[in-house]
Write an enzyme that holds these catalytic residues in place. Structure first.
Site, PDB file in Angstrom:
ATOM      1  N   ASP A   1      28.815  16.806   4.732  1.00 10.22           N
ATOM      2  CA  ASP A   1      28.247  15.846   3.775  1.00 10.22           C
ATOM      3  C   ASP A   1      27.502  16.657   3.014  1.00 10.22           C
ATOM      4  OD1 ASP A   1      27.257  13.606   2.796  1.00 10.22           O
ATOM      5  OD2 ASP A   1      25.888  13.232   4.574  1.00 10.22           O
TER       6      ASP A   1
ATOM      7  N   GLU B   1      27.257  19.012  -2.318  1.00  3.06           N
ATOM      8  CA  GLU B   1      27.370  19.047  -3.674  1.00  3.06           C
ATOM      9  C   GLU B   1      26.752  20.412  -4.322  1.00  3.06           C
ATOM     10  OE1 GLU B   1      26.032  16.301  -2.332  1.00  3.06           O
ATOM     11  OE2 GLU B   1      27.991  15.253  -2.181  1.00  3.06           O
TER      12      GLU B   1
ATOM     13  N   ASP C   1      28.175   7.029  -1.082  1.00  2.00           N
ATOM     14  CA  ASP C   1      27.318   5.960  -0.684  1.00  2.00           C
ATOM     15  C   ASP C   1      27.594   4.627  -1.348  1.00  2.00           C
ATOM     16  OD1 ASP C   1      26.354   8.036   1.278  1.00  2.00           O
ATOM     17  OD2 ASP C   1      24.579   8.145   0.048  1.00  2.00           O
TER      18      ASP C   1
END
Ligand code: NOJ
Length: 982
Positions: free
Chosen positions: A543, A546, A619
């Site tokens: 996770d 980025e 999300d």
């Protein structure tokens, strides 16, 4: 006491999370991004100038050199604005007709980043052997293709590159003259910021937002470049300043599709599959689509804003042609989309840095594009079979006993599940891989308890490493110099994430690769720390890659950070997350002696990420709007090469009402990756917690998913070979039917013939489904036969809360396993049901792929691949023959994972291991008269049952007749035939 401590941690997290709540001003709009603003200003000037606009770029014909491979030519390019600056152009035609166009500055004062393609491509593509470039005074061209249908033309002045098919333009580069490669330059005193500039005669003072800049009024380049050095050397956004040591280096290029009115791709954006416009008379979005991997908290349900991943691939589509482009760029990129007419699309790509490295995919069909694109960047990896089951996640299961209890509750209620997940709270102070001993005192035993019931666990490992001396992973990475550096290139970059003060591993550094693989070993290692408190049943969730940096510009890393090789983060940003999941995938595969297929979920991704596992849409919100757009987003990811995709079932934020949750399970059951997940702040919402009828509805959906695992697995096999996605929207299935081009709320699953339309709105009781062809479609549940039409037809179908509109396309045979089980591993020896949905011509076909589901032995031929056919043999009178035959031997080049198996043996060890597995039932839909006998060919009569249709004939809609052969006495691995006679 323990729970009090936990509460403390949780409330701290809540505060942290709240302070992150999405505000539009956390992220740049185009007008706040210097190079995007410059790119758009360029296009605005071009529009204003209309036909008098001329690109300053041209090819020097005298410089053309055709390489010895004959497929490649290079040429010098210059811009009339900067006669001293040199650019090099290279065009190369691949053996499958793809054209690669590269342009770079030659002999510049710096080097542009040119490694993006290197990370995305699986191999250096092979060039065509039949290319002959013909150079004339004004252009150079090559005609190629089986029927010489393709032509690539490079016009010298102004530079324009076109790909044509049968004389018709398919893709045009620089047709609008927006090509501009900002060359490297030295900051001149002329353009330094001056304090209180006094305007001299012939000069003009131009105010920009930050400073005032003196520009010479007679600046001859202003018509093209603009008359200010707009954010060339430094850029501020909010409280951050990007030092931009290399100055301006952006790349602008218009790419037009003169004969294509619809475009798809460039995920990830929360929007429709057919991309809405961003320019023109009344654009749907005012900003261009942005590709800049970002942790966008509470992203909007309809927006061109970039989110977690970027795949710069685009399909342009029309009734008679599909073409594609893949732009191998890793820096922030903005893409404007406009429609010149209903049948023509113009796009404008503006990237912050990097060379031009563009692949033109000639199509001409969507399937060709998938083949061409996956030949470049690879097909999706074949997932472990268990990972296609249901995944139960939340932030967080708070202790090992919590995990055990949740597992028990699933089993008590007979709800199938394969995987339990742990979010960040399993770790001590968010030092990933270090268990919090207070709450997870016995991690290995816990995992073993889950694994004992045939299940797996997925545990989160984020890329930020807590900067503390008692975290060996950080310590080792730091000592070995493997962390991303600040702009000084000497210091470790420090930012803020879940673990507080953190640093990030630089996976661009090859030295990090072997080390990271060592970290995942479950045995102690002399070479360094390894995760001995883990087992082979633990798989990984990457996770925040980025990367997400809470206190960074736009919640990510500063662009002037330095990676291995001296490249700035700006150059590599969109690839960064892919490298993390790539290396994690490799590390998990390498930890066992008999390598098992890893499962790695990633949030950030790039072209090529399909080779390393699954992604999800991040999300999302527990709203109908988000549910609906997530379906479209998963389709968009699928057509961009990444089939293994899904979204948080239930919605990450919020507490969905039970009816919404039921609908969300329906969406999840028909997504390739099926995981429920919830924010730490939400109420528990595992299906067993609900009253009837909701609990039953969710369980039914889960059971439906499990019964269809053979369909999903078979669809994945196909995509590993052809690249054709697992989820297939209408334009992929029916490329010539314009009515389907905008449809993105119903889709097909692989080649199975299953058509589904998940319901994503409240209180729906019926819906319309579009049937694109003159074919019968059977309701999966009640066998109602709907009939499409040649020109397409909308049908109205029931869709109450317990129902998901699901159809079998006439002509398909769908293999399922219908014994309700608690996990997929307990289904290994279950018998099969075959649903034979006879098509209009009384014919049907389907296939089934099986292997051990977790090792790589399938690559050595350990698999079963069967083809089922139902047909009316011409000479045998009134007979329908249903047969099963081996496909593995028939199609050796299509084995799986692209591995060629010339000597496939249908009686391989795996096939033997399931040698007893039967077909327990065959259901034949659409036989209009009752048969007289059903028997095994050359053998005994079978027991069968026939229910005539109701008000249903070859032409009429109604409930189809059903022939059920209860025990056909045939084995799944063997050749057989059954005849139905009259
Ligand atoms: C952000 C992810 O998107 C979400 O799924 C996860 O629960 C949180 N990070 C905490 O790890």
């Amino acid at each position: 006491m323990r729970s009090l401590q936990l509460l403390g941690v949780l409330s701290l997290l809540l505060v942290a999370q709240e302070s992150l709540a999405f505000k539009a001003h956390d992220f740049k709009t185009c007008s706040q991004s210097g190079f995007c603003r410059r790119g758009r200003a360029l296009s605005a000037r071009a529009k204003e100038a209309k036909s008098s606009w001329k690109s300053p770029y041209s090819v020097d014909p005298g410089s053309i050199t055709v390489a010895s491979d004959r497929a490649t030519f290079t040429a010098g390019v210059k811009s009339s604005l900067y006669p001293d600056i040199k650019f090099g152009l290279e065009l190369r035609v691949h053996d499958d007709g793809v054209v690669r166009v590269r342009m770079d500055e030659v002999g510049g004062i710096r080097k542009r980043y040119d490694e993006a393609a290197g990370w995305a491509l699986i191999a250096e593509p092979t060039v065509s052997k039949d290319i002959k470039w013909t150079s004339g005074k004004k252009n150079i061209r090559a005609v190629y293709g089986e029927k010489k249908e393709n032509e690539i033309v490079v016009v010298f002045e102004p530079l324009k590159i076109s790909l044509l098919r049968n004389g018709k333009e398919q893709v045009v580069l620089n047709g609008q003259g927006l090509l501009h490669m900002e060359h490297f330059r030295t900051k001149t005193p002329e353009v330094t910021h001056t304090e209180e500039p006094a305007a001299q005669e012939g000069e003009e003072v131009i105010a920009n937002s930050e400073t005032q800049v003196v520009i010479k009024a007679e600046n001859p380049r202003a018509w093209f470049e603009g008359d200010t050095e707009d954010d060339w050397w430094e850029e501020t956004f909010s409280s951050w300043t990007d030092s931009k040591p290399k100055g301006p280096e952006s790349l602008s290029l218009d790419i037009s599709f003169p004969n294509h009115g619809t475009i798809y791709g460039i995920p990830q954006h929360a929007t429709r599959l057919a991309l809405p416009t961003t320019t023109g008379e009344s654009p749907v979005f005012s900003d261009p689509y942005r590709l800049y991997n970002a942790d966008v908290f509470e992203y909007l349900a309809s927006s061109p804003v970039s989110i977690y991943g970027s795949i710069p691939v685009l399909h342009a589509h029309s009734v008679d042609s599909t073409v594609g482009i893949f732009d191998a760029v890793a820096s922030e990129t903005w893409i404007d989309v406009g429609r010149a007419s209903e049948k023509s699309t113009e796009t404008h790509w503006i990237s912050e840095s990097g060379i031009l490295d563009l692949f033109l995919m000639p199509g001409p069909t969507p399937e060709d594009i998938f083949r061409q694109y996956s030949k470049l960047t690879g097909t999706p990896v074949l997932p472990a079979h268990w990972s296609l089951g249901y995944h139960q996640c939340r932030w967080n299961y708070v202790s090992s006993d919590d995990v055990r209890t949740v597992q028990k509750r699933f089993d008590q209620d007979d709800i199938p599940v394969d995987v339990f997940w742990l979010d960040i709270e399993y770790s001590e102070d968010h030092k990933y891989m270090i268990w919090d001993e207070k709450t997870f005192p016995d991690p290995v035993e816990m995992v073993n308890d889950v694994a004992a019931l045939g299940r797996k666990m997925v545990v989160i490992v984020d890329p930020h490493l807590k900067r503390t001396s008692n975290y060996p992973v950080y310590q080792e990475a730091s000592e070995r110099g493997l962390l991303v550096k600040t702009k000084s290139a000497n210091d470790e970059y420090e930012g803020w994430c879940w673990s507080g003060s953190s640093s990030w591993i630089d996976f661009f550094n090859p030295a990090a690769w072997e080390w990271w693989k060592g970290v995942f070993k479950t045995q102690k290692s002399a070479k360094g720390w390894s995760w001995t408190q883990s087992t082979e049943a633990v798989h990984i969730w990457n996770d925040m890659n980025e990367p997400s940096v809470f206190n960074g510009p736009e919640i990510t890393m500063p662009k002037d950070n330095i990676h291995h090789g001296g490249w700035e983060h700006r150059d590599v940003h969109n690839i960064n997350g892919m490298l993390f999941s790539n290396l994690t995938h490799q590390a998990v595969a390498a930890r066992s002696d008999t390598p098992k297929r890893p499962f790695v979920l990633t949030r950030a991704f790039y072209a090529g990420s399909q080779r390393f596992g699954a992604m999800w849409t991040g999300d999302n919100l527990g709203t109908w709007e988000h549910m609906a757009v997530n379906v479209k987003m998963v389709l968009s990811i699928n057509i961009a090469g990444m089939s293994y995709a899904g979204s948080d079932v239930g919605g990450f934020f919020g507490n969905p009402e039970p009816d919404m949750l039921v609908r969300w399970y329906q969406v999840g059951a028909f997504a390739p990756f099926f995981r429920a997940h919830a924010h730490i702040d939400t109420k528990r919402r595992e299906p067993f917690l609900y009253d009837q009828p909701y609990k039953g509805m969710m369980r039914d959906m889960l059971r439906l998913r499990y019964s269809m695992l053979p369909v999903w697995y078979t669809a994945f096999r196909e995509t590993t070979v052809t690249g054709v996605p697992v989820l297939r929207p209408h334009y992929v299935m029916f490329p010539k039917d314009p009515r389907g081009f905008d449809i993105d709320d119903q889709y097909y699953v692989g080649a199975s013939g299953l058509l589904v339309k998940p319901i994503t709105a409240k209180d729906v009781t019926e819906t319309t489904v579009y049937l694109a062809e003159d074919q019968v479609y059977y309701d999966y549940f009640n066998h109602f036969a709907y009939r499409g039409a040649t020109k397409g037809k909308d049908i109205t179908v029931p869709a109450a809360l317990h129902q998901i509109p699901l159809f079998i396309r006439g002509g398909s045979i769908v293999p399922t396993r219908e014994r309700p089980r608690r996990s997929s591993t307990s289904m290994k020896n279950d018998p099969f049901t075959l649903r034979v949905a006879l098509g209009k011509a009384g014919y049907a076909r389907g296939d089934l792929y099986l292997d051990d589901g977790e090792t790589y032995s399938h690559q050595k031929g350990q698999f079963v691949w069967r083809e089922f056919i139902a047909e009316k043999p011409m000479k045998k009178g009134k007979t329908i023959r249903i047969s099963s035959k081996d496909l593995g031997s028939a199609k050796p080049n299509e084995a799986v994972d692209g591995v060629t198996l010339k000597t496939f043996n249908p009686a391989n060890e795996f096939a033997k291991s399931i040698g007893d597995v039967r077909v327990e039932k065959i259901i034949v839909l659409g036989i209009t008269t009752k048969p007289t006998a059903v028997r095994i060919e050359g053998g005994e009569d079978l027991i069968w049952d026939y229910t005539p249709g109701v008000a249903c004939s070859d032409k009429k809609e109604g409930i189809a007749s059903v022939l059920t052969i209860k025990d056909p006495k045939v084995l799944i691995t063997k050749d057989w035939a059954i005849t139905i006679q009259w």
